[in-house]
Design an enzyme around this catalytic site. Sequence first.
Site, mmCIF file in Angstrom:
data_model
loop_
_atom_site.group_PDB
_atom_site.id
_atom_site.type_symbol
_atom_site.label_atom_id
_atom_site.label_comp_id
_atom_site.label_asym_id
_atom_site.label_seq_id
_atom_site.Cartn_x
_atom_site.Cartn_y
_atom_site.Cartn_z
ATOM 1 N N LYS A 175 -1.232 -9.354 3.438
ATOM 2 C CA LYS A 175 -0.414 -8.831 4.539
ATOM 3 C C LYS A 175 -1.244 -7.828 5.330
ATOM 4 C CE LYS A 175 3.334 -5.979 3.832
ATOM 5 N NZ LYS A 175 2.974 -4.721 4.500
ATOM 6 N N ASP B 172 -0.979 -6.180 0.252
ATOM 7 C CA ASP B 172 -1.410 -5.508 1.483
ATOM 8 C C ASP B 172 -2.922 -5.353 1.520
ATOM 9 O OD1 ASP B 172 0.792 -4.881 3.082
ATOM 10 O OD2 ASP B 172 1.311 -3.134 1.867
ATOM 11 N N ASP C 102 0.842 -1.205 0.000
ATOM 12 C CA ASP C 102 0.000 0.000 0.000
ATOM 13 C C ASP C 102 0.877 1.255 0.000
ATOM 14 O OD1 ASP C 102 0.841 -0.210 2.624
ATOM 15 O OD2 ASP C 102 -1.168 -0.100 3.518
ATOM 16 N N SER C 103 2.214 1.059 -0.025
ATOM 17 C CA SER C 103 3.129 2.175 -0.288
ATOM 18 C C SER C 103 2.798 2.807 -1.639
ATOM 19 C CB SER C 103 4.582 1.684 -0.282
ATOM 20 O OG SER C 103 4.733 0.549 -1.116
ATOM 21 N N GLU D 127 -1.173 -5.344 9.070
ATOM 22 C CA GLU D 127 -0.234 -4.707 9.993
ATOM 23 C C GLU D 127 -0.768 -4.743 11.417
ATOM 24 O OE1 GLU D 127 0.643 -0.709 8.760
ATOM 25 O OE2 GLU D 127 1.310 -1.334 6.758
ATOM 26 N N GLU E 105 9.649 -4.393 10.073
ATOM 27 C CA GLU E 105 10.140 -3.135 9.484
ATOM 28 C C GLU E 105 10.783 -2.260 10.553
ATOM 29 O OE1 GLU E 105 7.406 -1.018 6.966
ATOM 30 O OE2 GLU E 105 8.726 0.744 6.844
HETATM 31 O O1 KIV Z 1 3.588 -1.098 1.554
HETATM 32 C C1 KIV Z 1 4.776 -1.443 1.511
HETATM 33 O O2 KIV Z 1 5.514 -1.179 0.553
HETATM 34 C C2 KIV Z 1 5.313 -2.183 2.633
HETATM 35 C C3 KIV Z 1 6.804 -2.349 2.680
HETATM 36 C C4 KIV Z 1 7.417 -1.122 3.244
HETATM 37 C C5 KIV Z 1 7.204 -3.550 3.453
HETATM 38 O O3 KIV Z 1 4.595 -2.604 3.489
#
Ligand code: KIV
Length: 269
Positions: A110, A82, A43-44, A112, A179
């Site tokens: 994924k 994510d 989600d970056s 968090e 992280e």
């Molecule tokens: O969203 C993302 O790119 C991430 C990485 C920083 C691991 O979660």
Amino acid sequence: MISLSDLRQFKTQGRKFSCLTCYDASMAKGMEVAEIDTILIGDSLGMTIQGHDSTLPVTVADMAYHTAAVRRANQHAFILCDLPFMSYATLNDALVNAKTVMQAGAQMVKIEGGAWLAETVQVLTRNGIPVCVHLGLTPQSVHVFGGYKLQAKTREAADQLIADCKAVVEAGAAILLLECVPAQMGKEIAELFPHVPVIGIGAGADTDGQVLVVQDMLGLTFGKVARFVRNFMTEQTGETAIVDAFKAYHLAVQDKSFPSKEHTFQVEL
Ligand code: KIV
């Protein structure tokens, strides 16, 4: 196509695996050529693709759109996706939204957090959805942390992180992602779970896999770059420079030359 069993086997064999974020078909094809082991549709993308200043505005529809594009172009990597901000706040939301991204082509979701996700992990896993839990610096909680900062800096915080890892692994988490934590934590946690691959970003050289945001490792991040980032583009030239940078990254992860001490956080715990 790399599977979760392959990643577990890599861990058993001590063969480090590479992971990069990816959001589109061209990069995904380049990563296939470079044989990058795993891809994270992170989600970056809220920042790297959409230009926001955090991951919070990203939607499930965004994640599904980018996951489908990446999967179409890459038949080699294991794909994690994510679940974005607040999309797994209830068990029902977690199931409905995980279904969407899995049907778009992800092999794992994924999420968090920590121990409080145990039930979510259990319910998703029981429904056929493997889960990676992202701990340490969790960007969806940036406003709780008050910024993007090193986590688990004291023995007490480190022990809490370990307790969170144990709770989610007991619930069925198949991969952990750490992280921005001291290198010692990456090592301790990777050693604690012999059958659960641990991916690190700013978590030292001893995790089983390494991940970087693709724009960071290609030198496309403007402004402040995190300590754990290495630019793999600088020595590459020519038409295949981007693919060569992916290959250099993959090899550096495998031969353990990345991350070196300068890319890790050394804290006595
Ligand atoms: O969203 C993302 O790119 C991430 C990485 C920083 C691991 O979660």
